[in-house]
Every structure is written in C-alpha cells, then in structure tokens.
Design an enzyme around this catalytic site. Structure first.
Site, PDB file in Angstrom:
ATOM      1  N   ILE A 105      20.429  64.068  43.068  1.00  0.00           N
ATOM      2  CA  ILE A 105      20.362  65.418  42.520  1.00  0.00           C
ATOM      3  C   ILE A 105      20.777  65.398  41.053  1.00  0.00           C
ATOM      4  O   ILE A 105      21.849  64.887  40.715  1.00  0.00           O
ATOM      5  CB  ILE A 105      21.295  66.378  43.303  1.00  0.00           C
ATOM      6  CG1 ILE A 105      21.003  66.310  44.801  1.00  0.00           C
ATOM      7  CG2 ILE A 105      21.152  67.806  42.787  1.00  0.00           C
ATOM      8  CD1 ILE A 105      22.057  66.997  45.654  1.00  0.00           C
ATOM      9  N   CYS A 106      19.949  65.957  40.206  1.00  0.00           N
ATOM     10  CA  CYS A 106      20.273  66.081  38.781  1.00  0.00           C
ATOM     11  C   CYS A 106      20.948  67.436  38.587  1.00  0.00           C
ATOM     12  O   CYS A 106      20.297  68.463  38.415  1.00  0.00           O
ATOM     13  CB  CYS A 106      19.001  65.968  37.943  1.00  0.00           C
ATOM     14  SG  CYS A 106      19.304  66.100  36.162  1.00  0.00           S
ATOM     15  N   LEU A 107      22.283  67.427  38.615  1.00  0.00           N
ATOM     16  CA  LEU A 107      23.065  68.663  38.520  1.00  0.00           C
ATOM     17  C   LEU A 107      24.360  68.346  37.783  1.00  0.00           C
ATOM     18  O   LEU A 107      25.141  67.494  38.227  1.00  0.00           O
ATOM     19  CB  LEU A 107      23.358  69.205  39.928  1.00  0.00           C
ATOM     20  CG  LEU A 107      23.990  70.586  40.046  1.00  0.00           C
ATOM     21  CD1 LEU A 107      23.056  71.667  39.488  1.00  0.00           C
ATOM     22  CD2 LEU A 107      24.318  70.894  41.506  1.00  0.00           C
TER      23      LEU A 107
END
EC number: 2.3.2.23
Length: 218
Positions: free
Chosen positions: A157-159
């Site tokens: 997840i790109c967060l």
C-alpha cells in the site's frame, strides 16, 4: 542526578554518582539536552515519577532519557480497543493473535456506497520490537487484493501514514481508518501504473520501499 556537587542555599554537599539505566546504551532511548531552569531541579519530583523519566544535571545542562517501554503492553491495549470498538467494516481475526501478539490479521469489508461495497479483504499488521516508535508493516493479504491506484497486486500500500507520516501517537485504528478512507474515496478501480515492474522488483517488506508520495487523489 548523574554526579558531582550541588550548591543549595550557599551550602555544598557531595552527591553519590547515579548510574545510567542498564538498558540505556542497549536500546538507545530518547536523549535530549535541555537548558536547566532557575533552581536545582529540571522536573518536579512527582511529575518526573509519573512520567517515568529520569533526569541528570551536569552544570547547566539537563540530560533527560525515557525508560524503555514494553511494546507488548501497548499492543495489548490496542488489541482490546480493536476488539471492543473496531472501525466500521473492520474485525480482528482472533485466530491470527492466538500464537503471537506481534502479527495481526484484520478482516475488512468494503464500505456501503463505494466501489468496494460488499467486497472482503484482509489486512496484515506486523509489529517490530520498537513499536510504536517504529511504524507497523501493513499490507493487504489473502486471495482478494483491492484494485486501487495506491494498492499493488502483491498487497503493498502506498500510504504516507505507514512510513514518513507515522507518529507514535497513531495506532492500528488510525491506520484502519486511513485505509477505509482511501478505498472509499476511490473513483476508478485500477492498479498503479508501475504495478508490474514494482511487483517483480520490490522487497517483500513494503517498508523497504522508498515511496514517492505525489498524489492525494484516487
């Protein structure tokens, strides 16, 4: 008091050296140099004891360090909070914490009225011995990985809250709410444009990736 001599009301008395905590050098707790205010004490004794903080004075410099805290106590507290008051659509997978408290699986259901309504996903949380100062490793796992511009097909997840924007004040519930919001605001189901290359070349641990956060929209 680390040691030396202390002057008070014109009198001087010897002070026995006070050894540093045994875990001070091993775990390298927070170390800060603070100017000593007027008077002979950096912290009121009662406040110091309640905060679990030790202080030492060298001349006009106060050396403050925090006693190491047990991450399992924090995890147990968060585990109870997640069980008793889970975010909407989130449920702790009880089997995942039977053998270890440092690895959780959270079952998730897509929010009503969103592109993911009715879909079921699983989030994997892994906690290091430095939690909560070190962010947890969080990724989607299982057979169904949500198709989203910020979610790779391997579950990464790109967060930003999972890496550079992490703070010890945040929690598992904070992460869950951020992921719910991320999915709920999605306008189009699609993979990140570099999905194929990333999945072939990335480290298994998403925290090893040097993320570039350039898009706050979906």
């Amino acid at each position: 008091m680390v040691g030396g001599r202390v002057r008070r009301a014109g009198l001087a008395r010897a002070v026995a050296p006070r050894p540093l905590p045994s875990a001070f050098t091993a775990q390298v707790p927070l170390l800060a140099l603070l100017p000593v205010p007027k008077g002979n004490s950096c912290f009121p004794r009662g406040l110091r004891d309640r905060l679990g903080v030790q202080t030492g004075v060298r001349g006009r410099i106060c050396v403050k360090w925090e006693r190491p805290r047990d991450p399992e106590k924090r995890l147990q507290k968060e585990l109870l909070a997640l069980q008793n008051d889970p975010p909407p659509g989130m449920t702790l997978n009880e089997k995942s914490v039977q053998n270890s408290i440092t690895q959780w699986i959270v079952d998730m259901e897509g929010a009503p009225g969103t592109l993911y309504e009715g879909e079921k996903f699983q989030l994997l949380f892994k906690f290091s011995s430095r939690y909560p100062f070190d962010s947890p490793q969080v990724m989607f796992t299982g057979d169904n990985i949500p198709v989203h511009p910020h979610v790779y097909s391997n579950g990464h997840i790109c967060l930003s809250i999972l890496t550079e924007d992490w703070s010890p004040a945040l929690s598992v519930q904070s992460v869950c709410l951020s992921i719910i919001s991320m999915l709920s605001s999605c306008k189009e189901k699609r993979r990140p444009p570099d999905n194929s290359f990333y999945v072939r070349t990335c480290n298994k641990n998403p925290k090893k990736t040097k993320w570039w956060y350039h898009d706050d929209t979906c």
